[in-house]
Design a protein around this motif. Structure first.
Motif, PDB file in Angstrom:
ATOM      1  N   UNK A 207     -29.203 -38.673 -20.913  1.00 15.04           N
ATOM      2  CA  UNK A 207     -28.242 -37.928 -21.734  1.00 15.04           C
ATOM      3  C   UNK A 207     -26.833 -38.213 -21.215  1.00 15.04           C
ATOM      4  N   UNK A 208     -25.862 -38.181 -22.123  1.00 16.68           N
ATOM      5  CA  UNK A 208     -24.488 -38.490 -21.735  1.00 16.68           C
ATOM      6  C   UNK A 208     -23.895 -37.429 -20.826  1.00 16.68           C
ATOM      7  N   UNK A 209     -23.019 -37.880 -19.926  1.00 18.56           N
ATOM      8  CA  UNK A 209     -22.288 -36.930 -19.081  1.00 18.56           C
ATOM      9  C   UNK A 209     -21.465 -36.003 -19.984  1.00 18.56           C
ATOM     10  N   UNK A 210     -21.274 -34.783 -19.518  1.00 16.86           N
ATOM     11  CA  UNK A 210     -20.601 -33.794 -20.374  1.00 16.86           C
ATOM     12  C   UNK A 210     -19.431 -33.128 -19.660  1.00 16.86           C
ATOM     13  N   UNK A 211     -18.356 -32.987 -20.401  1.00 23.21           N
ATOM     14  CA  UNK A 211     -17.172 -32.285 -19.902  1.00 23.21           C
ATOM     15  C   UNK A 211     -16.964 -31.040 -20.746  1.00 23.21           C
ATOM     16  N   UNK A 212     -16.599 -29.946 -20.100  1.00 22.10           N
ATOM     17  CA  UNK A 212     -16.384 -28.690 -20.796  1.00 22.10           C
ATOM     18  C   UNK A 212     -15.138 -28.027 -20.205  1.00 22.10           C
ATOM     19  N   UNK A 213     -14.086 -27.903 -21.003  1.00 24.68           N
ATOM     20  CA  UNK A 213     -12.830 -27.310 -20.518  1.00 24.68           C
ATOM     21  C   UNK A 213     -12.459 -26.138 -21.422  1.00 24.68           C
ATOM     22  N   UNK A 214     -12.071 -25.040 -20.816  1.00 17.14           N
ATOM     23  CA  UNK A 214     -11.685 -23.879 -21.614  1.00 17.14           C
ATOM     24  C   UNK A 214     -10.415 -23.240 -21.108  1.00 17.14           C
ATOM     25  N   UNK A 215      -9.651 -22.679 -22.014  1.00 16.93           N
ATOM     26  CA  UNK A 215      -8.438 -21.939 -21.665  1.00 16.93           C
ATOM     27  C   UNK A 215      -8.440 -20.646 -22.477  1.00 16.93           C
ATOM     28  N   UNK A 216      -8.378 -19.523 -21.766  1.00 16.98           N
ATOM     29  CA  UNK A 216      -8.443 -18.216 -22.421  1.00 16.98           C
ATOM     30  C   UNK A 216      -7.257 -17.364 -21.993  1.00 16.98           C
ATOM     31  N   UNK A 217      -6.661 -16.683 -22.948  1.00 19.84           N
ATOM     32  CA  UNK A 217      -5.651 -15.674 -22.620  1.00 19.84           C
ATOM     33  C   UNK A 217      -6.296 -14.310 -22.861  1.00 19.84           C
ATOM     34  N   UNK A 218      -5.981 -13.359 -22.018  1.00 20.64           N
ATOM     35  CA  UNK A 218      -6.599 -12.050 -22.192  1.00 20.64           C
ATOM     36  C   UNK A 218      -5.613 -10.928 -21.865  1.00 20.64           C
ATOM     37  N   UNK A 219      -5.921  -9.767 -22.354  1.00 20.37           N
ATOM     38  CA  UNK A 219      -5.130  -8.570 -22.070  1.00 20.37           C
ATOM     39  C   UNK A 219      -6.051  -7.549 -21.419  1.00 20.37           C
ATOM     40  N   UNK A 220      -5.587  -6.932 -20.385  1.00 21.01           N
ATOM     41  CA  UNK A 220      -6.425  -6.036 -19.590  1.00 21.01           C
ATOM     42  C   UNK A 220      -6.058  -4.583 -19.883  1.00 21.01           C
ATOM     43  N   UNK A 221      -6.917  -3.900 -20.653  1.00 18.90           N
ATOM     44  CA  UNK A 221      -6.756  -2.456 -20.837  1.00 18.90           C
ATOM     45  C   UNK A 221      -7.651  -1.776 -19.816  1.00 18.90           C
ATOM     46  N   UNK A 222      -7.122  -0.844 -19.070  1.00 20.96           N
ATOM     47  CA  UNK A 222      -7.953  -0.132 -18.104  1.00 20.96           C
ATOM     48  C   UNK A 222      -7.600   1.343 -18.108  1.00 20.96           C
ATOM     49  N   UNK A 223      -8.645   2.149 -18.182  1.00 26.55           N
ATOM     50  CA  UNK A 223      -8.434   3.597 -18.112  1.00 26.55           C
ATOM     51  C   UNK A 223      -9.645   4.199 -17.417  1.00 26.55           C
ATOM     52  N   UNK A 224      -9.382   4.877 -16.315  1.00 23.67           N
ATOM     53  CA  UNK A 224     -10.455   5.427 -15.493  1.00 23.67           C
ATOM     54  C   UNK A 224     -11.493   4.351 -15.181  1.00 23.67           C
ATOM     55  N   UNK A 225     -12.748   4.566 -15.597  1.00 26.48           N
ATOM     56  CA  UNK A 225     -13.797   3.609 -15.242  1.00 26.48           C
ATOM     57  C   UNK A 225     -14.017   2.536 -16.293  1.00 26.48           C
ATOM     58  N   UNK A 226     -13.205   2.572 -17.333  1.00 20.47           N
ATOM     59  CA  UNK A 226     -13.424   1.620 -18.433  1.00 20.47           C
ATOM     60  C   UNK A 226     -12.321   0.572 -18.437  1.00 20.47           C
ATOM     61  N   UNK A 227     -12.699  -0.664 -18.551  1.00 22.69           N
ATOM     62  CA  UNK A 227     -11.718  -1.720 -18.793  1.00 22.69           C
ATOM     63  C   UNK A 227     -12.183  -2.573 -19.956  1.00 22.69           C
ATOM     64  N   UNK A 228     -11.224  -2.964 -20.758  1.00 22.17           N
ATOM     65  CA  UNK A 228     -11.517  -3.771 -21.944  1.00 22.17           C
ATOM     66  C   UNK A 228     -10.582  -4.980 -21.940  1.00 22.17           C
ATOM     67  N   UNK A 229     -11.168  -6.171 -22.154  1.00 18.54           N
ATOM     68  CA  UNK A 229     -10.370  -7.401 -22.134  1.00 18.54           C
ATOM     69  C   UNK A 229     -10.544  -8.170 -23.450  1.00 18.54           C
TER      70      UNK A 229
END
Lengths: 306, 134
Positions: A207-229
């Protein structure tokens, strides 16, 4: 200086593939780490990945007629992270595949445990918890993919360039990868790259060699024990051609290629529980000489952090 | 320590970059090297209406065979009575096919095997002749 090395490494990965061959396609593999929780050291999780493909191939005897095939891949993957000391993270992946499809009107179905992988990453840049503004982490390392999945030899679908429909590949592969996350207060970026170096399998196929590149931007909401991205970005995957017979250098030019996916999703943590859902939409692709079309993908995950 | 890991990773990637040119079998195309040996039917064999014509042949080539097609053709009308094809990646293949003779008139038939080999857009064609005599 470290950042410079990282950038050079990414560029080297990208240029490696851009000159490697004259045909492009996309990788069947979409293994990547993404944004990793840092507030607990270990985790174990279950991922679900859905991918599908459609293919067409001109008939040998009548090029105006096309034979058509389609394939649906459902992968359930157990994965986790385990720290060794302060700087080394071990990742393990054990997939279970349920693949169905049809080739020229003949339905097929394969199920079974796939090829397990083991990665060891070094924490090159460790997040400084004393710093309230900037948070950074950088992992780099590598590992192996083992031929634990069932592989019965070359199939018609392999010959048509469709990603491997079997549970296993029959080969030992080597993986190098890097994962960088930087966050300033609530806004962050995650970049990751992995490269799989395949070897010849038990049927002489490579099988052919494989390259996988990713770029993600995220926003971090956090309140008490909950975080949402909430997060969004782009992913690029590239696969070299397969070899039908590596020893005799029979290059399968009806395989390999590249794809760019737009990615959108959300990740959330509550105490020791995490969850993620991601949707990937192809925005550009050229796979198996343009004869294979990759459809949107879905990925969900559940984690238990400890 | 970390610098060494980075340098090692960089060298590894660059090594792969240099070694990434995908080598390909460049055996010159020579269609005369395509061999099709028919085990069945025999040249000139006569079939009756209702007979099943079994076609068995061994196909070989010095390099990769990408595919082959099998046809039975009514030589007078040029009509294709039977057609089958296979995608292959091998240098030898045992071809098996069968066709039920339903013809009502005496007909000369051509059994045609087209072999598509690597690096050639033109197939190698091997033929033999049989007949249907109801």
């Amino acid at each position: 200086m470290r950042s410079l090395y990282f950038i050079i490494a990414i560029i080297a990965c990208a240029s490696y593939n851009s000159v490697a061959c004259d045909l492009c396609g996309c990788s069947a593999s979409n293994q990547y780490l993404g944004i990793l929780p840092q507030f607990y050291r270990q985790f174990i999780g279950l991922q679900y990945q859905y991918t599908s493909f459609t293919a067409r191939q001109a008939s040998l005897m009548d090029p105006t007629e096309y034979e058509r095939a389609y394939e649906f891949n459902n992968t359930y993957q157990l994965w986790g992270r385990y720290y060794i000391g302060e700087r080394v993270q071990l990742f393990g992946f054990v997939p279970y595949h349920m693949n169905t499809g049809s080739d020229a009107g003949n339905a097929f179905r394969t199920t079974g445990i796939g090829d397990a992988s083991l990665l060891a990453n070094v924490v090159v840049i460790k997040d400084d918890s004393d710093c309230k503004t900037w948070h950074k982490s950088f992992l780099a390392g590598g590992g192996i993919k083992m031929p634990t999945g069932k592989y019965t030899g070359i199939t018609t679908l392999d010959e048509q360039g469709l990603p491997n429909v079997q549970a296993g590949t029959g080969s030992w592969d080597f993986i190098v990868n890097a994962n960088y996350t930087v966050r300033r207060e609530k806004i962050g970026i995650n970049a990751d790259a992995s490269y799989s170096l395949t070897t010849v399998n038990t049927a002489g196929y490579k099988y052919g060699n494989k390259l996988n590149i990713g770029l993600l931007a995220f926003y971090w909401f956090a309140k008490k024990n909950i975080s949402v991205l909430p997060q969004g970005g782009v992913r690029y995957e590239y696969s070299l051609h397969d070899y039908d017979n590596y020893q005799r250098k029979w290059l399968n030019e009806n395989s390999g290629g590249s794809i760019v996916l737009g990615t959108i999703g959300v990740q959330s943590f509550y105490k020791q529980i995490g969850a993620k859902i991601m949707y990937n939409i192809p925005v550009g692709q050229h796979f198996a000489g343009g004869n294979v079309t990759v459809n949107p993908r879905l990925e969900t995950s559940l984690y238990f952090l400890f | 320590m970390m610098n060494k890991i980075f340098k090692g990773l960089l060298v590894f990637i660059l090594f792969n970059f240099i070694a990434s040119c995908q080598k390909k079998d460049n055996t010159p195309v020579n269609l005369s090297k395509v061999s099709v040996v028919f085990a069945n039917p025999a040249t000139g064999q006569i079939f009756r209406k209702g007979d099943t014509v079994m076609i068995n042949a061994v196909v070989t080539y010095i390099s990769e065979i990408n595919g082959l097609g099998l046809q039975i053709i009514d030589t007078a009308k040029g009509e294709i009575l039977y057609s089958d094809d296979h995608d292959l990646h091998t240098d030898h293949f045992t071809l098996n096919g069968s066709w039920l003779d339903t013809l009502s008139n005496t007909t000369a038939l051509q059994v045609k095997v087209s072999v598509f080999v690597a690096n050639s857009t033109i197939p190698a064609v091997r033929t033999m002749y049989i007949s249907s005599n109801p």
